[in-house]
Design an enzyme around this catalytic site. Sequence first.
Site, PDB file in Angstrom:
ATOM      1  N   CYS A  92       0.789  -1.235   0.000  1.00  0.00           N
ATOM      2  CA  CYS A  92       0.000   0.000   0.000  1.00  0.00           C
ATOM      3  C   CYS A  92       0.825   1.292   0.000  1.00  0.00           C
ATOM      4  CB  CYS A  92      -1.008  -0.003   1.149  1.00  0.00           C
ATOM      5  SG  CYS A  92      -0.428  -0.664   2.707  1.00  0.00           S
ATOM      6  N   ARG A 135       7.337 -11.401   5.091  1.00  0.00           N
ATOM      7  CA  ARG A 135       7.045 -11.166   6.502  1.00  0.00           C
ATOM      8  C   ARG A 135       7.813 -12.173   7.353  1.00  0.00           C
ATOM      9  NH1 ARG A 135       0.517  -9.959   6.035  1.00  0.00           N
ATOM     10  NH2 ARG A 135       0.751  -8.282   4.495  1.00  0.00           N
ATOM     11  N   GLN A 147       0.581 -11.344  -2.897  1.00  0.00           N
ATOM     12  CA  GLN A 147      -0.788 -10.957  -2.587  1.00  0.00           C
ATOM     13  C   GLN A 147      -1.527 -10.558  -3.860  1.00  0.00           C
ATOM     14  OE1 GLN A 147      -0.093  -7.765   0.297  1.00  0.00           O
ATOM     15  NE2 GLN A 147      -1.299  -8.924   1.770  1.00  0.00           N
ATOM     16  N   ASP A 189      -3.352  -8.117  -4.526  1.00  0.00           N
ATOM     17  CA  ASP A 189      -3.571  -6.888  -3.791  1.00  0.00           C
ATOM     18  C   ASP A 189      -4.219  -5.834  -4.682  1.00  0.00           C
ATOM     19  OD1 ASP A 189      -3.451  -5.447  -1.503  1.00  0.00           O
ATOM     20  OD2 ASP A 189      -1.284  -5.191  -1.478  1.00  0.00           O
ATOM     21  N   HIS A 209      -5.713  -1.500  -4.237  1.00  0.00           N
ATOM     22  CA  HIS A 209      -6.100  -0.362  -3.418  1.00  0.00           C
ATOM     23  C   HIS A 209      -7.002   0.537  -4.238  1.00  0.00           C
ATOM     24  CE1 HIS A 209      -2.474  -1.861  -1.376  1.00  0.00           C
ATOM     25  NE2 HIS A 209      -3.204  -1.576  -0.313  1.00  0.00           N
ATOM     26  N   LYS A 216     -13.109  -3.906   8.847  1.00  0.00           N
ATOM     27  CA  LYS A 216     -12.918  -4.751   7.669  1.00  0.00           C
ATOM     28  C   LYS A 216     -14.006  -5.816   7.597  1.00  0.00           C
ATOM     29  CE  LYS A 216      -9.783  -7.896  10.099  1.00  0.00           C
ATOM     30  NZ  LYS A 216      -8.611  -8.783   9.986  1.00  0.00           N
ATOM     31  N   HIS A 268      -8.323  -1.152   1.118  1.00  0.00           N
ATOM     32  CA  HIS A 268      -7.416  -2.265   0.869  1.00  0.00           C
ATOM     33  C   HIS A 268      -8.290  -3.478   0.590  1.00  0.00           C
ATOM     34  CE1 HIS A 268      -4.031  -0.265   3.207  1.00  0.00           C
ATOM     35  NE2 HIS A 268      -5.086   0.345   3.708  1.00  0.00           N
TER      36      HIS A 268
END
Length: 637
Positions: free
Chosen positions: A335, A364, A382, A384, A386, A466, A512
Amino acid sequence: MAEITVTFPDGKTKQYPAGVRVRDILSEINGRISREAIAAKYDERWLDLSAPLTSDGKLVFITADSAEGMNIFWHSSAHVMAHAIKSLFPQAKFAFGPPVEDGFYYDVDIARPLTPEDLQAIEKKMAEIVKADLPFVREDLDKAEALKLFKSLGETYKLEQIERLNEPPSIYREGDFVDLCRGPHLPSTGAVKYFKLLSVAGAYWLGDEKNPMLQRVYGVAFSKKAQLDEYLLRLEEAKKRDHRRLGKELDLYSINEEIGAGLILWHPKGAFIRYKIEEFWKQEHLKAGYEFVNTPHIARANLWSTSGHLDFFHENMFSPMVVDEVEYLIKPMNCPFHLQIYKNSMRSYRDLPLRWAELGTVYRYERSGVLHGLLRVRGFTQDDAHLICRPDQLDAEISRVLDFCLYMLRSFGFESYDVYLSTRPANAVGTVENWQIATEALKNALERAQVEYQVDPGEGVFYGPKIDIKIRDRLGRTWQCSTIQVDFNEPERFDITYIGQDGNRHRPIMLHRALLGSLERFFGVLIEHYAGAFPLWLAPVQAIVLPITEKQAEYGRTVFETLHQQGLRVQLDDRSEKVGYKIREAETQKIPYMLVLGQKEVDTNTVSLRKHKEGDCGVHSVQSVVDEIKEKERTKG
């Protein structure tokens, strides 16, 4: 004598003497509840049936067939197991023993590794404790009393737990065994009738590799034998579907300790399935109005300071590297990069919403004790995205994302979900007003889509509420994959704005979202969901041509070329092995279509078709098989 008013779930009320015990009220009730209640909830407090009531409140009885009831049942079972371990290993020290999604565990410090024979002995001792039907007796202590008690017992891990408590400690006794616990518990050990100890694994105290390694003993228990039998059958089926075993058998991926734990090597077949997932993902995102971006794997440390990850996520980030006397960190998230792209240009209200997607690989630092095949790794990609939008666009964008998410999951064969709306946690940043706006927008989207959901209080991320979607596989197990998160925080941290219709600068809102989660985890779930027998559109090999003898080899090459030229993923097995062996091998590799060629098939220009797990499907023309495979692939069959 003072009286209290107890309100029941149906709205009826009744007065009782202050101090009345829950079990006394229960004894007045006829029916299933009176027979099956194991605990109670009084307003927001969880209580044993032996607990006294001293104030007005709403009383709800908890049965073992509810989610809350099973947690209490398994938590009590963990105490029974710990009691048995202490009886057999008096020097054992205990850490945590919680219920988990499918049973319970207890972390134990014992001088030697536990063996399968030890587990059998523990089960035998548990049976004795259950037969004794010992009551679970609660005592409330002050911190000094609790520290003195557990110091006398030599329970060093419990002493650490007590020191960190923000509330007065309580203990539970069952016979001569005592444990630190908030409760509630079953009325007595006799309720834990049917149980099984499953395995032992290593676990660091507090999840920290610098701390002692403990032994985590897993178990499961039920009040009915049929429930235990059903669970053990599902467990056997789950073992057959284990993605780690199938990943090796089907040659899909590997983890090499020379490279590092939690880092995945994608083999050709696994990489092809990943390619098909990514191809579909990209096509559908373009249709849904997304644009693609790509970002680096590392960034200067001050970027992560601005984003807040160094404050809230540093324990899960790898150590910094120094380049030209500047600290860089490998990215745990995508992000902040997307926000920097946003800041590269002045944005107008007409530009919004922006929908930027990236298959971004992140890293991670997961502790070695929690790594688990593809499901818990250190490097993963991911799916992912945004979305940056105006406040007036928030509701529509959340609904759009939710619909897109459910469509993507269904496309991969997942039709059943558990959905959670996670609300403001204790470490939240941002205004309460913004949290309320965001939470309401998520709630509205779920209700518009007529999606059943549960509220998960306090489980939002630090920057916003979320929606979490847990998919259910063919064994009914849940897997966390999809999430939709509202974020007012990072737009403010990075000071991103747009020019509104009024000519002034305004703050946008960021969403997200991950639809599949990480590709590694999602692939692991797919393996287990399909037991390695992927649907035709994902199968790395869709068909295999099997000549019976060398006499059919030339025709086999012709059939192979026909399928290959029409875009099918096909193999030719013209080895001089018996055809039965070749069929068994193709079945083991879970190849959907097997085209067996004998002399009759050569003479008639046909194939004898077999399908995985279906067996013989008769004689077909080559083109009819091609057409069937193409149609199944088109419809994602």
